[in-house]
Motif scaffolding. Sequence first.
Motif, PDB file in Angstrom:
ATOM      1  N   ARG A 240      15.125 -42.245  -6.693  1.00  0.00           N
ATOM      2  CA  ARG A 240      15.551 -42.031  -5.306  1.00  0.00           C
ATOM      3  C   ARG A 240      16.785 -42.877  -4.997  1.00  0.00           C
ATOM      4  N   MET A 241      17.709 -42.307  -4.257  1.00  0.00           N
ATOM      5  CA  MET A 241      18.915 -43.033  -3.847  1.00  0.00           C
ATOM      6  C   MET A 241      18.537 -44.154  -2.883  1.00  0.00           C
ATOM      7  N   ALA A 242      19.198 -45.296  -3.009  1.00  0.00           N
ATOM      8  CA  ALA A 242      18.954 -46.441  -2.137  1.00  0.00           C
ATOM      9  C   ALA A 242      20.242 -46.831  -1.430  1.00  0.00           C
ATOM     10  N   ASP A 243      20.106 -47.272  -0.174  1.00  0.00           N
ATOM     11  CA  ASP A 243      21.277 -47.630   0.633  1.00  0.00           C
ATOM     12  C   ASP A 243      21.717 -49.075   0.438  1.00  0.00           C
ATOM     13  N   SER A 244      20.869 -49.897  -0.183  1.00  0.00           N
ATOM     14  CA  SER A 244      21.200 -51.311  -0.349  1.00  0.00           C
ATOM     15  C   SER A 244      20.460 -51.849  -1.560  1.00  0.00           C
ATOM     16  N   ASP A 245      20.855 -53.038  -1.978  1.00  0.00           N
ATOM     17  CA  ASP A 245      20.156 -53.690  -3.090  1.00  0.00           C
ATOM     18  C   ASP A 245      18.699 -53.954  -2.735  1.00  0.00           C
TER      19      ASP A 245
ATOM     20  N   ASP B 187      15.389 -52.607  -4.753  1.00  0.00           N
ATOM     21  CA  ASP B 187      14.295 -53.459  -5.204  1.00  0.00           C
ATOM     22  C   ASP B 187      12.959 -52.975  -4.640  1.00  0.00           C
ATOM     23  N   LEU B 188      12.976 -52.555  -3.379  1.00  0.00           N
ATOM     24  CA  LEU B 188      11.757 -52.086  -2.734  1.00  0.00           C
ATOM     25  C   LEU B 188      11.189 -50.871  -3.464  1.00  0.00           C
ATOM     26  N   LEU B 189      12.044 -49.909  -3.773  1.00  0.00           N
ATOM     27  CA  LEU B 189      11.603 -48.712  -4.479  1.00  0.00           C
ATOM     28  C   LEU B 189      11.090 -49.049  -5.880  1.00  0.00           C
ATOM     29  N   ASP B 190      11.804 -49.937  -6.564  1.00  0.00           N
ATOM     30  CA  ASP B 190      11.415 -50.287  -7.932  1.00  0.00           C
ATOM     31  C   ASP B 190      10.102 -51.066  -7.959  1.00  0.00           C
TER      32      ASP B 190
END
Length: 241
Positions: free
Chosen positions: A80-85, A89-92
Amino acid sequence: MPVQKTHRVVNEPKISARYLADFMAASERTRRTILRGCKYQPIARLVQHDEAKSTISKFLRDGEGSTATLTEKANGLRNRMADSDFDRDLLDHNADYIDRFAEVFPDLDLPSVEFHPPGKANPIELNGVKVTTEIQFRLRRLTKTNKIRVGGAAFRYAKGKSLSPEVANWQSAFMLGYLHQTVTEPEAEPEGQLCLTIDASGGVCHRAPTDAVSRFNNMDAACATIAEWWPNIAPPDTAVF
């Protein structure tokens, strides 16, 4: 330039069931550290595992058995695309949580009963302390004499670290006591064997221990101590309000 605030203050005594369980199993010094974290909460965003927990809860309620859907969900989070670092990290972290649960699930000793959505879990008050809890799903069974027995499950996860059985015993005991105070289904009675703390890292399902009632009474008494300590808990040295 104004100084940026780092923490918010919780003025009235408040603790989660998770941290209350940690508190009960901790040394006095660690207990004060736990309460400091509850009273002075960081303003900065913290990594939460909400998506992992909701995914695993649905997987268990659906009773699919195969972990392929969990692996697919974890891969979806990583792609999933992430808007910030931070979002990356949250998705991972949530993907890691799901992958680990998929790995330990085949060995998880869950009760063979009905699993239901969690519904709302309202806080309860113990000796002047508001105690919140998370219920990831509810459990229900009928006895041979058609009596209703109910329970609830909470997840715990720490990457690469199994949950202490003693902490788990306290948390499962809290679940049993909590349900005794809040169950609304007519004629339903909470059952210790259906009150679970599921270690999603270690792959262990901890049921409420046989001394759960006395443990809950001890937690009730400990909350009086928490309420007494609360006004005098000092903030972290680096905190800015």
